[in-house]
Scaffold this motif. Structure first.
Motif, PDB file in Angstrom:
ATOM      1  N   GLY A 120       0.813  -1.203   0.000  1.00 30.23           N
ATOM      2  CA  GLY A 120       0.000   0.000   0.000  1.00 30.23           C
ATOM      3  C   GLY A 120       0.851   1.258   0.000  1.00 30.23           C
ATOM      4  O   GLY A 120       2.016   1.255  -0.424  1.00 30.23           O
ATOM      5  N   PRO A 121       0.301   2.373   0.511  1.00 23.14           N
ATOM      6  CA  PRO A 121       1.028   3.636   0.509  1.00 23.14           C
ATOM      7  C   PRO A 121       2.331   3.595   1.316  1.00 23.14           C
ATOM      8  O   PRO A 121       3.168   4.484   1.171  1.00 23.14           O
ATOM      9  CB  PRO A 121       0.024   4.606   1.158  1.00 23.14           C
ATOM     10  CG  PRO A 121      -1.309   3.972   0.948  1.00 23.14           C
ATOM     11  CD  PRO A 121      -1.059   2.507   1.030  1.00 23.14           C
ATOM     12  N   ARG A 147      -3.720   4.885   8.156  1.00 21.30           N
ATOM     13  CA  ARG A 147      -5.101   5.358   8.100  1.00 21.30           C
ATOM     14  C   ARG A 147      -5.872   4.536   7.071  1.00 21.30           C
ATOM     15  O   ARG A 147      -5.383   4.291   5.967  1.00 21.30           O
ATOM     16  CB  ARG A 147      -5.133   6.841   7.721  1.00 21.30           C
ATOM     17  CG  ARG A 147      -4.407   7.745   8.718  1.00 21.30           C
ATOM     18  CD  ARG A 147      -5.260   8.032   9.924  1.00 21.30           C
ATOM     19  NE  ARG A 147      -4.548   8.855  10.892  1.00 21.30           N
ATOM     20  CZ  ARG A 147      -4.517  10.187  10.855  1.00 21.30           C
ATOM     21  NH1 ARG A 147      -5.151  10.847   9.901  1.00 21.30           N
ATOM     22  NH2 ARG A 147      -3.855  10.855  11.784  1.00 21.30           N
ATOM     23  N   ARG A 148      -7.104   4.141   7.455  1.00 23.01           N
ATOM     24  CA  ARG A 148      -7.882   3.270   6.574  1.00 23.01           C
ATOM     25  C   ARG A 148      -9.238   3.876   6.237  1.00 23.01           C
ATOM     26  O   ARG A 148      -9.805   4.633   7.017  1.00 23.01           O
ATOM     27  CB  ARG A 148      -8.088   1.907   7.236  1.00 23.01           C
ATOM     28  CG  ARG A 148      -6.800   1.134   7.427  1.00 23.01           C
ATOM     29  CD  ARG A 148      -7.101  -0.302   7.789  1.00 23.01           C
ATOM     30  NE  ARG A 148      -7.699  -0.431   9.114  1.00 23.01           N
ATOM     31  CZ  ARG A 148      -8.283  -1.540   9.557  1.00 23.01           C
ATOM     32  NH1 ARG A 148      -8.390  -2.588   8.770  1.00 23.01           N
ATOM     33  NH2 ARG A 148      -8.773  -1.595  10.783  1.00 23.01           N
ATOM     34  N   ARG A 149      -9.727   3.513   5.110  1.00 22.43           N
ATOM     35  CA  ARG A 149     -11.044   3.966   4.657  1.00 22.43           C
ATOM     36  C   ARG A 149     -12.122   3.133   5.338  1.00 22.43           C
ATOM     37  O   ARG A 149     -12.181   1.900   5.212  1.00 22.43           O
ATOM     38  CB  ARG A 149     -11.143   3.817   3.133  1.00 22.43           C
ATOM     39  CG  ARG A 149     -12.452   4.279   2.512  1.00 22.43           C
ATOM     40  CD  ARG A 149     -12.402   4.176   1.000  1.00 22.43           C
ATOM     41  NE  ARG A 149     -12.077   2.817   0.563  1.00 22.43           N
ATOM     42  CZ  ARG A 149     -10.902   2.447   0.069  1.00 22.43           C
ATOM     43  NH1 ARG A 149      -9.934   3.329  -0.061  1.00 22.43           N
ATOM     44  NH2 ARG A 149     -10.690   1.184  -0.299  1.00 22.43           N
ATOM     45  N   TRP A 188      -7.447  -6.187   3.672  1.00 25.36           N
ATOM     46  CA  TRP A 188      -7.456  -4.927   4.436  1.00 25.36           C
ATOM     47  C   TRP A 188      -6.412  -3.937   3.931  1.00 25.36           C
ATOM     48  O   TRP A 188      -6.577  -2.722   4.102  1.00 25.36           O
ATOM     49  CB  TRP A 188      -7.254  -5.196   5.923  1.00 25.36           C
ATOM     50  CG  TRP A 188      -5.851  -5.586   6.323  1.00 25.36           C
ATOM     51  CD1 TRP A 188      -5.342  -6.835   6.349  1.00 25.36           C
ATOM     52  CD2 TRP A 188      -4.821  -4.709   6.760  1.00 25.36           C
ATOM     53  NE1 TRP A 188      -4.039  -6.812   6.775  1.00 25.36           N
ATOM     54  CE2 TRP A 188      -3.692  -5.520   7.037  1.00 25.36           C
ATOM     55  CE3 TRP A 188      -4.727  -3.334   6.955  1.00 25.36           C
ATOM     56  CZ2 TRP A 188      -2.482  -4.994   7.477  1.00 25.36           C
ATOM     57  CZ3 TRP A 188      -3.520  -2.799   7.392  1.00 25.36           C
ATOM     58  CH2 TRP A 188      -2.419  -3.624   7.662  1.00 25.36           C
ATOM     59  N   GLY A 190      -5.980  -3.005   1.045  1.00 27.55           N
ATOM     60  CA  GLY A 190      -6.623  -2.150   0.055  1.00 27.55           C
ATOM     61  C   GLY A 190      -7.413  -1.003   0.650  1.00 27.55           C
ATOM     62  O   GLY A 190      -7.845  -0.102  -0.079  1.00 27.55           O
ATOM     63  N   THR A 191      -7.613  -1.019   1.978  1.00 31.09           N
ATOM     64  CA  THR A 191      -8.362   0.062   2.624  1.00 31.09           C
ATOM     65  C   THR A 191      -7.453   1.182   3.129  1.00 31.09           C
ATOM     66  O   THR A 191      -7.947   2.201   3.612  1.00 31.09           O
ATOM     67  CB  THR A 191      -9.177  -0.484   3.813  1.00 31.09           C
ATOM     68  OG1 THR A 191      -8.277  -0.925   4.855  1.00 31.09           O
ATOM     69  CG2 THR A 191     -10.060  -1.642   3.385  1.00 31.09           C
ATOM     70  N   ILE A 192      -6.117   1.001   3.026  1.00 31.08           N
ATOM     71  CA  ILE A 192      -5.190   2.018   3.531  1.00 31.08           C
ATOM     72  C   ILE A 192      -5.206   3.229   2.608  1.00 31.08           C
ATOM     73  O   ILE A 192      -5.049   3.113   1.394  1.00 31.08           O
ATOM     74  CB  ILE A 192      -3.753   1.459   3.630  1.00 31.08           C
ATOM     75  CG1 ILE A 192      -3.703   0.286   4.598  1.00 31.08           C
ATOM     76  CG2 ILE A 192      -2.786   2.552   4.086  1.00 31.08           C
ATOM     77  CD1 ILE A 192      -2.359  -0.400   4.662  1.00 31.08           C
ATOM     78  N   THR A 193      -5.405   4.390   3.205  1.00 30.48           N
ATOM     79  CA  THR A 193      -5.418   5.636   2.425  1.00 30.48           C
ATOM     80  C   THR A 193      -4.189   6.495   2.677  1.00 30.48           C
ATOM     81  O   THR A 193      -3.762   7.252   1.818  1.00 30.48           O
ATOM     82  CB  THR A 193      -6.673   6.464   2.757  1.00 30.48           C
ATOM     83  OG1 THR A 193      -6.713   6.731   4.165  1.00 30.48           O
ATOM     84  CG2 THR A 193      -7.936   5.707   2.345  1.00 30.48           C
ATOM     85  N   ARG A 194      -3.609   6.382   3.894  1.00 26.61           N
ATOM     86  CA  ARG A 194      -2.415   7.180   4.215  1.00 26.61           C
ATOM     87  C   ARG A 194      -1.501   6.378   5.139  1.00 26.61           C
ATOM     88  O   ARG A 194      -1.961   5.593   5.970  1.00 26.61           O
ATOM     89  CB  ARG A 194      -2.786   8.495   4.912  1.00 26.61           C
ATOM     90  CG  ARG A 194      -3.560   9.473   4.054  1.00 26.61           C
ATOM     91  CD  ARG A 194      -3.802  10.771   4.827  1.00 26.61           C
ATOM     92  NE  ARG A 194      -2.557  11.466   5.107  1.00 26.61           N
ATOM     93  CZ  ARG A 194      -2.446  12.520   5.931  1.00 26.61           C
ATOM     94  NH1 ARG A 194      -3.525  12.947   6.566  1.00 26.61           N
ATOM     95  NH2 ARG A 194      -1.298  13.109   6.126  1.00 26.61           N
TER      96      ARG A 194
END
Length: 204
Positions: A120-121, A147-149, A188, A190-194
């Motif tokens: 992820g990020p 951080r997750r969506r 999970w 794939g839910t990370i945004t930052r």
């Protein structure tokens, strides 16, 4: 057992540790180590015990220890949560990814390039930190927040340890990573945004 058989057994143990967490690490003791260094270091004390082990193999305070198979048995308590990065002309490659990390992330990243966004990020940040460890020869400890969506954040605490080859050049980074959070179901990542580094410290 011959010397060759002994070396092979240790090598295989490093790259294929048991699928369950080491009970010694769970109990918090290993050959006299105690996971209770909180008066000196913040965060997960298991990482600081690993750092103390690394210091014990350092022969020159200005250079990281030389990698040796003799170190492998001492790393047993951390193997499930450990990864190894080697540096190639094509970039940083994960040459091992512990069974505990495979369960936590839902994928075995052994043999993959670290910067390929598979984490992820945080992939670019982790690769940059490994490159920094390679350049400086210093240990890096970090405390991150993922951080997750639509879900609570996951905290990630990690330690990156440089090891040198026979010529004194940093040839690999051995890292350990502990995640704390809820809802780490398959997919999970794939839910990370930052990916936010809360604290990061270079250690002598």
């Amino acid at each position: 057992m011959s010397i060759a058989q002994t070396v092979t057994a240790q090598w295989e143990r490093f790259y294929s540790e048991p699928a369950i967490a080491n009970p010694v690490a769970t109990a918090g003791m290993h050959d006299g180590f105690s996971w209770n260094l909180s008066s000196f270091y913040p965060g997960d004390q298991r990482l600081w015990c690993m750092y103390e082990l690394w210091l014990g193999h350092q022969r020159d305070p200005d250079h990281p220890p030389v990698w040796s198979l003799d170190i492998v048995p001492e790393l047993a308590p951390w193997l499930p949560d450990m990864f190894e990065v080697k540096f190639t002309d094509a970039g940083t490659r994960l040459t091992r990814f512990g069974s505990g990390l495979v369960r936590a992330f839902g994928v075995d990243l052994s043999g993959r390039h670290l910067g390929a966004a598979l984490l992820g990020p945080g992939s670019e940040r982790l690769e940059a930190d490994c490159q920094k460890v390679r350049a400086t020869g210093q240990v890096t400890w970090s405390d991150d927040e993922l951080r997750r969506r639509g879900a609570a954040p996951v905290t990630c605490e990690r330690l990156l340890l440089p090891f040198a080859d026979a010529e004194g050049r940093v040839s690999r980074v051995v890292g350990c990573l502990f995640l704390r959070g809820f809802g780490l179901a398959p997919g999970w990542l794939g839910t990370i945004t930052r990916f936010i580094t809360v604290r990061s410290t270079l250690l002598d």
